[in-house]
Design a protein around this motif. Structure first.
Motif, PDB file in Angstrom:
ATOM      1  N   ASP A 182      -5.431   6.237  -2.285  1.00  0.00           N
ATOM      2  CA  ASP A 182      -7.097   5.945  -2.802  1.00  0.00           C
ATOM      3  C   ASP A 182      -7.792   7.176  -2.193  1.00  0.00           C
ATOM      4  N   ASP A 183      -7.322   7.848  -1.402  1.00  0.00           N
ATOM      5  CA  ASP A 183      -8.363   9.096  -0.810  1.00  0.00           C
ATOM      6  C   ASP A 183      -8.090  10.297  -1.865  1.00  0.00           C
ATOM      7  N   ASN A 225     -13.436   2.736  -4.811  1.00  0.00           N
ATOM      8  CA  ASN A 225     -12.247   1.939  -5.141  1.00  0.00           C
ATOM      9  C   ASN A 225     -12.923   0.557  -5.898  1.00  0.00           C
ATOM     10  N   ARG A 281     -11.491   5.671 -13.546  1.00  0.00           N
ATOM     11  CA  ARG A 281     -10.155   6.592 -13.005  1.00  0.00           C
ATOM     12  C   ARG A 281      -9.092   6.477 -14.081  1.00  0.00           C
ATOM     13  N   TRP A 305      -9.316  10.161  -4.667  1.00  0.00           N
ATOM     14  CA  TRP A 305     -10.376  10.144  -5.588  1.00  0.00           C
ATOM     15  C   TRP A 305     -11.868  10.472  -4.935  1.00  0.00           C
TER      16      TRP A 305
END
Length: 403
Positions: free
Chosen positions: A203-204, A211, A259, A206
């Motif tokens: 997740d890091d 999220n 995303r 982006w």
């Protein structure tokens, strides 16, 4: 190799183009002019000028092109609803023709006989930069160091930089392990773990979007106003093209929208895997298609959808300045004269939902579409002949097959 008298370099101030600047001076014994484009990447550009000056560059151009980028490149592309391979909103692709245009302008203005860029010999950007340059300046000489030198790894670039005293700014926290490209429309991520298409990015990775799991628990309603196919206001607040897109980026980022994890086909024949964040663009595409659903004639809309993949491929492959893209743009723009009105959207945990649309130029006629009494606006018996005529070839074919 032939010597160049003066070279205009597309210069970001990062590792690659900082090495290229020195390499061009030494290899070509040439004066170098640098050009840095601010297209909304959000990076600090203050260090670009002193780094270029350190190596004797006298003509340094740092241009704010954010409005031109969105107005003259992003918005025209969104009038076409362009998606490459059904998913990619072309955030990197659409920036290259503007950079090529301005690089050529600066080269001619300053008396350069060549231009240079930092795109690798494996990627799409070399094609986009150079096709754009040739379309705008047929006689230009292009120098692509990645196709000439042997500095084909990050380690070799760092060693070259250390040997020649080239300062390399280290980003806070050690920077990103990915190759990133950012502008007002998107951020792309390639390399690192993404080179394994089975690997799930953490997740890091982006930078623009929250999220979706952590996005607000309540949906947000947003209204976008269109004038001739372009978004001109968000929630009643009018703004410039860049301001409108920037606002949509903020809203999309808050709600985890935009995303994309994609394996795509590069023009040079390589499959590549990348991740993209396009929050504002994702909202804009949904809204534009919604307002078109009211305002475009059926055959106009269907023709646009048939032409869209071709248009998207032209942008992706670097043919923005080609006669065929210009011709398609003229047709697309002609369809947008009556694409005016407002679209209401609901943003919720990574998704965008239509929540209403209205237009003074709407072709929607409730008296025709209603399930209630239409007071004679539509004669349902007319459908009988219509169906029989359209079914004639099917009946003829079926009779043949029965024989």
């Amino acid at each position: 190799m032939s010597k160049s008298r003066k070279i205009a370099l597309a210069y970001s101030g990062g590792l690659d183009t900082s090495v290229i600047l020195k390499w061009l001076q030494d290899t070509y014994d040439a004066e170098v002019v640098t050009f840095t484009a601010d297209i909304g990447q959000g990076e600090e550009l203050d260090s670009v000028r002193p780094k270029a000056q350190q190596f004797g560059v006298k003509e340094i151009f740092i241009d704010d092109l954010r409005e031109e980028f969105v107005r003259d490149f992003v918005f025209p592309m969104f009038r076409a609803n362009a998606l490459y391979e059904g998913e990619y909103l072309l955030g990197t692709s659409i920036a290259r023709p503007l950079i090529a245009k301005r690089l050529v302008e600066i080269a001619r203005q300053t008396g350069c006989d060549s231009i240079s860029h930092g795109a690798t010999g494996k990627g799409n950007d070399q094609v986009r930069f150079e096709l754009g340059a040739y379309a705008l300046w047929p006689e230009v000489k292009v120098i692509a160091p990645w196709r000439e030198w042997d500095l084909n790894s990050r380690e070799k670039l760092l060693a070259y930089a250390e040997k020649h005293g080239i300062p390399i700014t280290k980003k806070k926290g050690g920077g990103s392990p990915y190759s990133m490209d950012a502008n007002a429309l998107h951020i792309s991520y390639e390399g690192g773990g993404l080179e394994d298409p089975w690997w799930c990015p953490p997740d890091d990775i982006w930078r623009l979007t929250r999220n979706p799991e952590d996005a607000p628990a309540e949906a947000q309603i947003v209204t976008i106003e269109f004038d001739k196919g372009d978004a001109v206001a968000v929630d009643g607040v009018r703004g410039t093209p860049f301001e409108v897109l920037d606002k949509l980026n903020q809203l999309g980022g808050l709600h985890g929208i935009g995303r994309l994890d994609l394996v795509e086909n590069r023009y040079v024949g390589i499959k590549s895997r990348g991740c993209y964040e396009t929050p504002g663009g994702t909202i804009l595409l949904k809204a534009h298609r919604a307002i078109e659903s009211l305002c475009l004639d059926r055959e106009q809309a269907h023709l646009k959808d048939e032409l869209m993949p071709k248009y998207a491929s032209l942008v992706y492959n670097g043919y923005w300045w080609s006669p065929e893209r210009r011709a398609l743009q003229a047709l697309i723009d002609a369809t947008q004269e009556r694409v005016n009105g407002e679209v209401r959207l609901k943003l919720y945990k990574g998704n965008v939902y239509n929540a209403g649309r209205r237009s003074k130029d709407s072709l929607f006629d409730a008296t025709l579409s209603t399930f209630e009494d239409d007071r004679g606006a539509y004669n349902q018996k007319d459908a009988e002949g219509f169906i029989r005529l359209n079914g004639l070839r099917l009946r003829t074919g079926a009779k043949r097959d029965q024989r």
